[in-house]
Design an enzyme around this catalytic site. Structure first.
Site, PDB file in Angstrom:
ATOM      1  N   ILE A 179      -1.654   6.646  -2.183  1.00 45.38           N
ATOM      2  CA  ILE A 179      -1.651   5.368  -3.366  1.00 45.38           C
ATOM      3  C   ILE A 179      -2.963   4.906  -3.540  1.00 45.38           C
ATOM      4  CG2 ILE A 179       0.851   4.919  -3.164  1.00 45.38           C
ATOM      5  CD1 ILE A 179      -0.236   2.022  -1.830  1.00 45.38           C
ATOM      6  N   LYS A 180      -4.010   5.202  -2.742  1.00 47.40           N
ATOM      7  CA  LYS A 180      -5.404   4.668  -2.821  1.00 47.40           C
ATOM      8  C   LYS A 180      -5.950   5.139  -4.085  1.00 47.40           C
ATOM      9  CE  LYS A 180      -4.440   1.587   0.424  1.00 47.40           C
ATOM     10  NZ  LYS A 180      -4.174   1.974   1.625  1.00 47.40           N
TER      11      LYS A 180
END
Ligand SMILES: *Cc1c(COP(=O)(O)O)cnc(C)c1O
Length: 370
Positions: A179-180
């Site tokens: 999710i970064k």
């Protein structure tokens, strides 16, 4: 349901994986080196060492600075649990500090007040991609003989005073989890200006061996496999580095899309009574979009949005309130207030304009009804 976070993966990432698949060299190798070289260039950092996730990056970075066993690390409680577990993995002691309410970043004055003769490291977290006050923190740490290790898991691609995050302190740790800002699937790196720290990172990520498996394969007849130190199995495989390389090519696209969404949210929410926006300085690559909901109405808003197909989250439950870290408890007023007020709204490069409008419509509707 509109998710809070989602990776943006396409044909380029799939082709990159296929290339590694065809090479039959899935582990650490030439693709990992190319990823490190691209990051050295992108960040302008002399040393970049790739590892298998952001937690490993933090653990190995702290360990590679050779702090005395049990030494104290001043860290905000308001962070992902990984920051704290990494401190414990390095056999160090977390000392929790408070945050500023307008950025949710380390309150540098409070952090410095908690420095003792046992302190070795200050570990700021750039919450949401917004750099903390490094201009004050780094010189203050230097003058006290302390290391600064940045948890920049949210801040890949952000700049501070015109220079990339990754060039300001002794070690900067990035995460490339799903999710970064960019992803490797799983991955992380440490950027450091110190050659001897980088050398320890390279040995430490590979079970203490001082040759990587790529050069062992090239040179296995003469290759001495020296185990120099205790170490961990923390290397970044080619397979993951390939995804990261493909994502790096799309960084500007991601940055522009996320900034555009944040701009629309901020314009729509500016001045809504009952809602506080965080500070959003120049040079930020936004990781998430977090609002503060005032007057004890956060749960009500979260439920209202859920009923309209919009996911929300609470980032984070403060670590000083976690059962596992009870022995490190100290009261932290701003952190405890932020815990009652914060709400994470959806922010991903995959969101369509219609989805962004749905979020804006639902949030403004909620506040209009009261
Ligand atoms: C994601 C994250 C980490 C850990 O990174 P992983 O790659 O998931 O191990 C550390 N700190 C913060 C603030 C994070 O958001």
């Amino acid at each position: 349901m509109i998710p809070i976070h989602q990776p943006n993966l396409g044909p380029a990432e799939l082709a990159a994986i296929a290339g590694v698949f065809d090479s039959r060299w899935l582990g650490m190798g030439d693709v990992t080196w190319r990823f490190e070289a691209r990051l050295r260039e992108f960040l302008g950092s002399p040393e970049v060492v790739a590892v298998n996730n952001g937690t490993s990056a933090l653990h190995l970075a702290m360990e590679s600075l050779l702090p005395p066993p049990g030494a104290e690390v001043v860290v905000p409680s308001f962070t992902f649990v990984a920051s704290i577990q990494a401190i414990l993995m390095a056999r160090l002691t977390p000392v929790f500090c408070d945050i500023e309410l307008d950025t949710l970043n380390m309150d540098v004055s409070d952090a410095l007040d908690r420095v003792t003769p046992r302190t070795a490291i200050i570990l700021p977290v750039h919450y949401g991609g917004v750099p903390c006050d490094l201009g004050r923190l780094v010189p203050a740490a230097r003058s006290r003989g302390l290391w600064v290790v940045e948890d920049a898991a949210h801040a890949f691609g952000s700049t501070y005073q015109g220079r990339p995050i990754g060039t300001h302190s002794d070690a900067t740790c990035f995460s490339f989890d799903a999710i970064k800002n960019i992803t490797c699937g799983e991955g992380g790196v440490v950027a450091t200006p110190h050659a001897e720290v980088a050398a320890r990172l390279r040995v430490g990520r590979l079970l203490g061996m001082d040759l990587d498996s790529w050069s062992r394969r090239q040179d296995f007849l003469g290759g001495a496999l020296n185990v120099r130190a205790p170490g961990w199995r923390y290397h970044l495989p080619n397979l993951n580095a390939a995804i990261g390389l493909a994502q790096l090519d799309r960084l500007e696209e991601f940055r522009l899309r996320k900034r555009a969404i944040v701009r629309r949210y901020r314009e729509a929410f500016q001045g809504l009574p009952g809602l506080a926006l965080l500070r959003h300085p120049e040079g930020v690559f936004p990781f998430n979009f977090v609002i503060r909901v005032l007057d004890d109405r956060r749960e009500a808003l979260a439920r209202f949005l859920k009923d309209r197909g919009i996911a929300t989250g609470i980032h984070y439950v403060p670590n000083h309130l976690q059962p596992a870290f009870k022995r490190y408890y100290v009261p932290l007023p701003n952190t405890e207030r932020a815990y009652r007020e914060v709400l994470t709204l959806p922010l991903s490069t995959n969101l369509t304009d219609q989805e962004v409008d749905r979020v804006i419509g639902a949030v403004t509707d909620f506040f209009a009804r009261q």
